[in-house]
Design a protein around this motif. Structure first.
Motif, PDB file in Angstrom:
ATOM      1  N   ASN A   4       1.144  -0.990  -0.313  1.00  0.00           N
ATOM      2  CA  ASN A   4       0.303  -0.061  -0.214  1.00  0.00           C
ATOM      3  C   ASN A   4       0.804   0.907  -0.721  1.00  0.00           C
ATOM      4  OD1 ASN A   4      -2.992  -1.343   0.266  1.00  0.00           O
ATOM      5  ND2 ASN A   4      -1.975  -1.665   2.643  1.00  0.00           N
ATOM      6  N   THR A   7      -0.633   4.726  -1.614  1.00  0.00           N
ATOM      7  CA  THR A   7      -2.122   4.380  -1.461  1.00  0.00           C
ATOM      8  C   THR A   7      -3.087   6.209  -1.603  1.00  0.00           C
ATOM      9  OG1 THR A   7      -2.424   3.973   0.614  1.00  0.00           O
ATOM     10  CG2 THR A   7      -2.978   2.352  -1.051  1.00  0.00           C
ATOM     11  N   HIS A   8      -1.461   6.231  -0.542  1.00  0.00           N
ATOM     12  CA  HIS A   8      -2.309   8.188  -0.378  1.00  0.00           C
ATOM     13  C   HIS A   8      -2.006   8.959  -1.928  1.00  0.00           C
ATOM     14  CE1 HIS A   8       2.620   7.582  -0.005  1.00  0.00           C
ATOM     15  NE2 HIS A   8       2.637   8.655   0.242  1.00  0.00           N
ATOM     16  N   LYS A   9      -1.361   9.096  -2.798  1.00  0.00           N
ATOM     17  CA  LYS A   9      -1.205   9.412  -4.404  1.00  0.00           C
ATOM     18  C   LYS A   9      -1.846   9.044  -5.427  1.00  0.00           C
ATOM     19  CE  LYS A   9       3.435   9.553  -3.121  1.00  0.00           C
ATOM     20  NZ  LYS A   9       5.399   9.001  -3.722  1.00  0.00           N
ATOM     21  N   THR A  10      -3.169   8.423  -4.339  1.00  0.00           N
ATOM     22  CA  THR A  10      -4.398   8.105  -5.419  1.00  0.00           C
ATOM     23  C   THR A  10      -4.892   9.329  -5.744  1.00  0.00           C
ATOM     24  OG1 THR A  10      -5.820   7.232  -4.157  1.00  0.00           O
ATOM     25  CG2 THR A  10      -4.532   5.687  -5.398  1.00  0.00           C
ATOM     26  N   GLU A  12      -8.141   9.663  -5.578  1.00  0.00           N
ATOM     27  CA  GLU A  12      -9.647   9.865  -4.749  1.00  0.00           C
ATOM     28  C   GLU A  12      -9.050  10.065  -3.560  1.00  0.00           C
ATOM     29  OE1 GLU A  12     -10.438   6.725  -8.022  1.00  0.00           O
ATOM     30  OE2 GLU A  12      -8.416   6.671  -6.812  1.00  0.00           O
ATOM     31  N   VAL A  13      -7.800   9.766  -3.555  1.00  0.00           N
ATOM     32  CA  VAL A  13      -6.897   9.794  -1.652  1.00  0.00           C
ATOM     33  C   VAL A  13      -6.852  11.755  -1.606  1.00  0.00           C
ATOM     34  CG1 VAL A  13      -5.392   9.518  -0.125  1.00  0.00           C
ATOM     35  CG2 VAL A  13      -6.719   7.304  -1.258  1.00  0.00           C
ATOM     36  N   LYS A  14      -5.596  11.840  -2.682  1.00  0.00           N
ATOM     37  CA  LYS A  14      -5.877  13.128  -2.583  1.00  0.00           C
ATOM     38  C   LYS A  14      -7.070  13.833  -2.760  1.00  0.00           C
ATOM     39  CE  LYS A  14      -1.712  12.694  -5.203  1.00  0.00           C
ATOM     40  NZ  LYS A  14      -0.393  13.310  -6.537  1.00  0.00           N
ATOM     41  N   TRP A  16     -10.074  13.164  -1.151  1.00  0.00           N
ATOM     42  CA  TRP A  16     -10.366  13.334   0.385  1.00  0.00           C
ATOM     43  C   TRP A  16      -9.216  13.945   0.727  1.00  0.00           C
ATOM     44  CZ3 TRP A  16      -9.074  12.031   5.421  1.00  0.00           C
ATOM     45  CH2 TRP A  16     -10.500  12.036   6.169  1.00  0.00           C
ATOM     46  N   LEU A  17      -8.445  14.309   1.006  1.00  0.00           N
ATOM     47  CA  LEU A  17      -7.526  14.927   2.034  1.00  0.00           C
ATOM     48  C   LEU A  17      -7.633  16.276   2.082  1.00  0.00           C
ATOM     49  CD1 LEU A  17      -4.502  12.593   1.492  1.00  0.00           C
ATOM     50  CD2 LEU A  17      -5.618  12.848   3.705  1.00  0.00           C
ATOM     51  N   ASN A  20     -10.065  17.085   3.409  1.00  0.00           N
ATOM     52  CA  ASN A  20     -10.319  17.426   4.996  1.00  0.00           C
ATOM     53  C   ASN A  20      -8.812  17.920   5.551  1.00  0.00           C
ATOM     54  OD1 ASN A  20     -12.759  15.263   5.693  1.00  0.00           O
ATOM     55  ND2 ASN A  20     -11.905  14.281   4.015  1.00  0.00           N
ATOM     56  N   VAL A  25      -1.572  13.927   6.808  1.00  0.00           N
ATOM     57  CA  VAL A  25      -1.018  11.631   6.314  1.00  0.00           C
ATOM     58  C   VAL A  25       0.805  11.997   6.821  1.00  0.00           C
ATOM     59  CG1 VAL A  25      -0.258  10.429   5.164  1.00  0.00           C
ATOM     60  CG2 VAL A  25      -2.274  11.559   5.144  1.00  0.00           C
TER      61      VAL A  25
END
Length: 94
Positions: A4, A7-10, A12-14, A16-17, A20, A25
């Motif tokens: 993983n 995963t923080h670079k997808t 979707e996650v970007k 969401w971050l 928020n 992270v």
């Protein structure tokens, strides 16, 4: 086996971050990870408890594991970190 790591670079996650901003992270550098200490513990366990033993039943294996853990608990000393939290955070992936 996939990991993983990214995963923080997808997208979707970007996204969401970005929505928020109070969430930050932080990634523990591999060289300073607490998991490395877990690996050290399992290495000690492997060498001192299991070695080249052959277990013919789950009961025998469980007995050996419990004896090692109970013996280790009576003379346990903590693993000692060699870096300060600030030194660890300096190397973390923002």
């Amino acid at each position: 086996m996939p990991d993983n790591y990214a995963t923080h670079k997808t997208p979707e996650v970007k996204a969401w971050l970005a929505q928020n901003p109070r969430i930050a992270v932080r990634f523990t550098p591999t060289s300073a990870s607490w998991l490395n200490l877990v690996e050290v513990w399992f290495g000690v366990f492997q060498r001192q408890a299991l070695g080249r033993e052959v277990f013919t039943s789950a009961t025998d294996l469980t007995t050996t594991i419990r004896a090692f853990v109970n013996g280790r608990d009576t003379s346990a000393t903590p693993f000692v970190w060699t870096r300060t939290p600030d030194e660890i955070l300096e190397k973390s992936d923002p």
